[in-house]
Write a protein that holds these residues in place. Structure first.
Motif, mmCIF file in Angstrom:
data_model
loop_
_atom_site.group_PDB
_atom_site.id
_atom_site.type_symbol
_atom_site.label_atom_id
_atom_site.label_comp_id
_atom_site.label_asym_id
_atom_site.label_seq_id
_atom_site.Cartn_x
_atom_site.Cartn_y
_atom_site.Cartn_z
ATOM 1 N N LYS A 139 70.103 71.521 50.132
ATOM 2 C CA LYS A 139 69.942 72.362 51.133
ATOM 3 C C LYS A 139 69.847 74.039 50.416
ATOM 4 O O LYS A 139 69.164 74.783 50.620
ATOM 5 C CB LYS A 139 70.894 72.573 52.218
ATOM 6 C CG LYS A 139 70.712 73.602 53.329
ATOM 7 C CD LYS A 139 71.572 73.151 54.576
ATOM 8 C CE LYS A 139 73.017 73.308 54.285
ATOM 9 N NZ LYS A 139 73.714 73.082 55.646
ATOM 10 N N ASP A 140 70.834 73.916 49.391
ATOM 11 C CA ASP A 140 70.804 75.413 48.733
ATOM 12 C C ASP A 140 69.845 75.434 47.894
ATOM 13 O O ASP A 140 69.267 76.673 47.526
ATOM 14 C CB ASP A 140 72.154 75.284 48.068
ATOM 15 C CG ASP A 140 73.561 75.708 48.817
ATOM 16 O OD1 ASP A 140 73.296 76.109 50.056
ATOM 17 O OD2 ASP A 140 74.745 75.523 48.620
ATOM 18 N N LYS A 141 69.464 74.480 47.172
ATOM 19 C CA LYS A 141 68.272 74.529 46.278
ATOM 20 C C LYS A 141 67.013 74.844 46.950
ATOM 21 O O LYS A 141 66.405 75.481 46.233
ATOM 22 C CB LYS A 141 68.032 72.970 45.511
ATOM 23 C CG LYS A 141 67.224 73.166 44.371
ATOM 24 C CD LYS A 141 67.777 73.832 43.024
ATOM 25 C CE LYS A 141 66.963 73.503 41.919
ATOM 26 N NZ LYS A 141 67.071 74.268 40.709
ATOM 27 N N LEU A 142 66.636 74.053 47.892
ATOM 28 C CA LEU A 142 65.642 74.627 48.673
ATOM 29 C C LEU A 142 65.628 76.000 49.136
ATOM 30 O O LEU A 142 64.678 76.505 49.202
ATOM 31 C CB LEU A 142 65.482 73.559 49.888
ATOM 32 C CG LEU A 142 64.710 72.266 49.494
ATOM 33 C CD1 LEU A 142 64.986 71.161 50.766
ATOM 34 C CD2 LEU A 142 63.473 72.131 48.754
ATOM 35 N N GLY A 143 66.788 76.264 49.682
ATOM 36 C CA GLY A 143 67.042 77.932 49.879
ATOM 37 C C GLY A 143 66.602 78.857 48.735
ATOM 38 O O GLY A 143 65.852 79.631 48.868
ATOM 39 N N GLN A 144 67.008 78.443 47.836
ATOM 40 C CA GLN A 144 66.837 79.333 46.346
ATOM 41 C C GLN A 144 65.603 79.153 46.098
ATOM 42 O O GLN A 144 64.694 80.150 45.673
ATOM 43 C CB GLN A 144 67.565 78.566 45.368
ATOM 44 C CG GLN A 144 67.430 79.282 43.902
ATOM 45 C CD GLN A 144 68.194 78.547 42.778
ATOM 46 O OE1 GLN A 144 67.804 77.592 42.404
ATOM 47 N NE2 GLN A 144 69.482 79.177 42.320
ATOM 48 N N GLY A 155 77.225 68.265 55.061
ATOM 49 C CA GLY A 155 76.682 69.399 54.118
ATOM 50 C C GLY A 155 75.381 68.856 53.642
ATOM 51 O O GLY A 155 74.832 69.354 52.739
ATOM 52 N N ALA A 156 74.607 68.049 54.606
ATOM 53 C CA ALA A 156 73.276 67.228 54.065
ATOM 54 C C ALA A 156 72.126 68.415 54.582
ATOM 55 O O ALA A 156 72.056 68.752 55.590
ATOM 56 C CB ALA A 156 73.140 66.103 54.547
ATOM 57 N N ASN A 157 71.066 68.260 53.857
ATOM 58 C CA ASN A 157 69.789 68.901 54.158
ATOM 59 C C ASN A 157 69.110 67.926 55.384
ATOM 60 O O ASN A 157 69.025 66.981 55.434
ATOM 61 C CB ASN A 157 69.119 69.036 52.985
ATOM 62 C CG ASN A 157 67.504 69.651 53.391
ATOM 63 O OD1 ASN A 157 67.325 71.067 53.614
ATOM 64 N ND2 ASN A 157 66.456 68.879 53.296
ATOM 65 N N VAL A 158 68.588 68.615 56.318
ATOM 66 C CA VAL A 158 67.420 68.023 57.201
ATOM 67 C C VAL A 158 66.215 68.689 57.279
ATOM 68 O O VAL A 158 65.821 69.869 57.370
ATOM 69 C CB VAL A 158 68.122 68.270 58.787
ATOM 70 C CG1 VAL A 158 67.417 67.395 59.714
ATOM 71 C CG2 VAL A 158 69.672 67.558 58.782
ATOM 72 N N GLU A 159 65.274 67.525 57.206
ATOM 73 C CA GLU A 159 63.846 67.830 57.316
ATOM 74 C C GLU A 159 63.395 67.420 58.558
ATOM 75 O O GLU A 159 63.793 66.092 59.081
ATOM 76 C CB GLU A 159 63.166 67.347 56.098
ATOM 77 C CG GLU A 159 61.615 67.386 56.167
ATOM 78 C CD GLU A 159 61.025 66.684 54.978
ATOM 79 O OE1 GLU A 159 59.746 66.183 55.151
ATOM 80 O OE2 GLU A 159 61.821 66.643 53.688
ATOM 81 N N ALA A 160 62.444 67.889 59.229
ATOM 82 C CA ALA A 160 61.590 67.320 60.308
ATOM 83 C C ALA A 160 60.189 67.551 60.019
ATOM 84 O O ALA A 160 59.829 68.160 59.245
ATOM 85 C CB ALA A 160 62.108 67.891 61.527
ATOM 86 N N GLU A 161 59.468 66.838 61.009
ATOM 87 C CA GLU A 161 57.697 67.264 60.998
ATOM 88 C C GLU A 161 57.263 67.624 62.301
ATOM 89 O O GLU A 161 57.751 66.989 63.495
ATOM 90 C CB GLU A 161 57.312 65.772 60.428
ATOM 91 C CG GLU A 161 55.734 65.803 60.113
ATOM 92 C CD GLU A 161 55.167 64.484 59.777
ATOM 93 O OE1 GLU A 161 54.333 64.149 60.175
ATOM 94 O OE2 GLU A 161 55.656 64.240 58.475
ATOM 95 N N LEU A 162 56.257 68.457 62.156
ATOM 96 C CA LEU A 162 55.815 68.967 63.353
ATOM 97 C C LEU A 162 54.053 68.955 63.091
ATOM 98 O O LEU A 162 53.614 69.559 62.145
ATOM 99 C CB LEU A 162 55.902 70.449 63.514
ATOM 100 C CG LEU A 162 55.812 70.861 64.975
ATOM 101 C CD1 LEU A 162 56.436 70.240 66.287
ATOM 102 C CD2 LEU A 162 56.304 72.525 64.957
ATOM 103 N N GLY A 163 53.205 68.119 64.070
ATOM 104 C CA GLY A 163 51.999 68.240 63.918
ATOM 105 C C GLY A 163 51.514 66.717 63.360
ATOM 106 O O GLY A 163 52.531 66.183 63.309
ATOM 107 N N TYR A 164 50.304 66.655 63.089
ATOM 108 C CA TYR A 164 49.814 65.352 62.852
ATOM 109 C C TYR A 164 49.521 65.031 61.397
ATOM 110 O O TYR A 164 48.421 65.718 61.183
ATOM 111 C CB TYR A 164 48.673 64.711 63.779
ATOM 112 C CG TYR A 164 48.060 63.440 63.300
ATOM 113 C CD1 TYR A 164 48.426 62.414 64.096
ATOM 114 C CD2 TYR A 164 46.893 63.200 62.728
ATOM 115 C CE1 TYR A 164 48.222 61.085 64.025
ATOM 116 C CE2 TYR A 164 46.338 62.024 62.389
ATOM 117 C CZ TYR A 164 46.838 61.123 63.173
ATOM 118 O OH TYR A 164 46.518 59.760 63.032
ATOM 119 N N VAL A 165 50.369 64.587 60.892
ATOM 120 C CA VAL A 165 50.050 64.138 59.231
ATOM 121 C C VAL A 165 49.884 62.578 59.298
ATOM 122 O O VAL A 165 50.806 61.891 59.407
ATOM 123 C CB VAL A 165 50.987 64.406 58.436
ATOM 124 C CG1 VAL A 165 50.930 64.385 56.803
ATOM 125 C CG2 VAL A 165 51.462 65.805 58.422
#
Length: 271
Positions: A5-10, A126-136
């Motif tokens: 989460k911190d790495k992606l924020g950086q 303390g985990a990162n969360v990803e979600a998806e929006l739209g049609y892939v």
């Protein structure tokens, strides 16, 4: 080590990007980490429900953790395309650094509701969360269907869920393409403007390198690679087996492992 989460924020601030690669067995895992070690590059190791069913949850995670240490690489373990809260909970319990809940084919409100629940759960780890929006489009689904991410909906989605990273639909698809994909980079720019969080590009296999570079400049912080991993491994293995009667897999598999290392090295050079 920095959390994902911190790495992606950086990286979000620096306009940088991580390569997220799916692995399916020890050989593909080894090929990925060999490339990361050679390039001294951080990498995300991804597991899907199918790979977890194939290897076993604890076996897959233990193997990945041991290999990360063995190769001396900065890496994180991520759950790709989870279709249920229960799978997410199981993966967080065994130490995943990051999870993706994919309710993109459900209604907008259902997607918001489940993603918010996952974010609340992940906070305890303390985990990162990803979600998806739209049609892939996923494997086997028509790639011609339109369902691009709507910036206004993306803004609402991020605000109401607190999700840390968002996979967006801007013209990519899972699997190989029949024609060169055309990503809507203007749409990407607008989604980034209204969401501000790290954005994720799924369906990275087969997208021209120049397009990948431009997408990173516009806000993509994580690019997924899966289909090319399987393809490179199996094509090289088939090629070797045709002219080789060797029964010792320890002498045959290294050729296929190297094909993964070469592939991932080329992608890391771009990132």
């Amino acid at each position: 080590m920095m959390t994902l989460k911190d790495k992606l924020g950086q990286l979000n601030l620096l306009k940088g990007c991580l390569l997220a690669t799916n692995f399916y067995n020890f050989e593909t895992l080894s090929g990925i980490l060999s490339a990361a070690a050679e390039r001294k590059s951080p990498v995300i190791l991804q597991l899907t429900q199918g790979s977890i069913d194939y290897m076993g949850l604890r076996t897959a995670v233990s193997m990945a953790r041991s290999a990360i240490q063995e190769y001396g690489v900065e890496a994180w373990i991520h759950l790709d395309h989870a279709g249920s809260y229960e799978l997410v909970a199981s993966c967080l319990d065994v130490g995943f650094d990051s999870v993706m809940i994919d309710y993109s084919e459900w209604t907008f409100q259902e997607n918001i509701a489940i993603t918010r629940r996952v974010v609340e759960l992940a906070e305890k780890y303390g985990a990162n969360v990803e979600a998806e929006l739209g049609y892939v489009a996923k494997l086997g689904q028509p790639k011609e269907n339109c369902g691009f991410t709507v910036p206004k909906e993306a803004q609402q989605f991020v605000e109401e869920t607190g999700v840390h990273a968002l996979a967006v639909a801007i013209g990519s698809a899972h699997g190989f393409y029949k024609a060169e994909p055309k990503l809507d980079l203007d749409l990407l720019r607008e989604i980034k403007r209204v969401t501000k969080i790290p954005l994720v590009l799924h369906g990275g296999s087969g997208i021209p390198l120049a397009t990948l570079v431009e997408s990173i400049h516009l806000g993509i912080c994580k690019i997924n690679l899966a289909t090319e991993i399987k393809d490179a491994f199996m094509r090289k293995l088939q090629e070797v087996l045709i002219v080789n009667e060797e029964i010792d897999l320890r002498k045959t598999f290294p050729y296929a492992i190297k094909s993964i290392t070469d592939l991932v090295s080329a992608k890391l050079d771009v990132l």
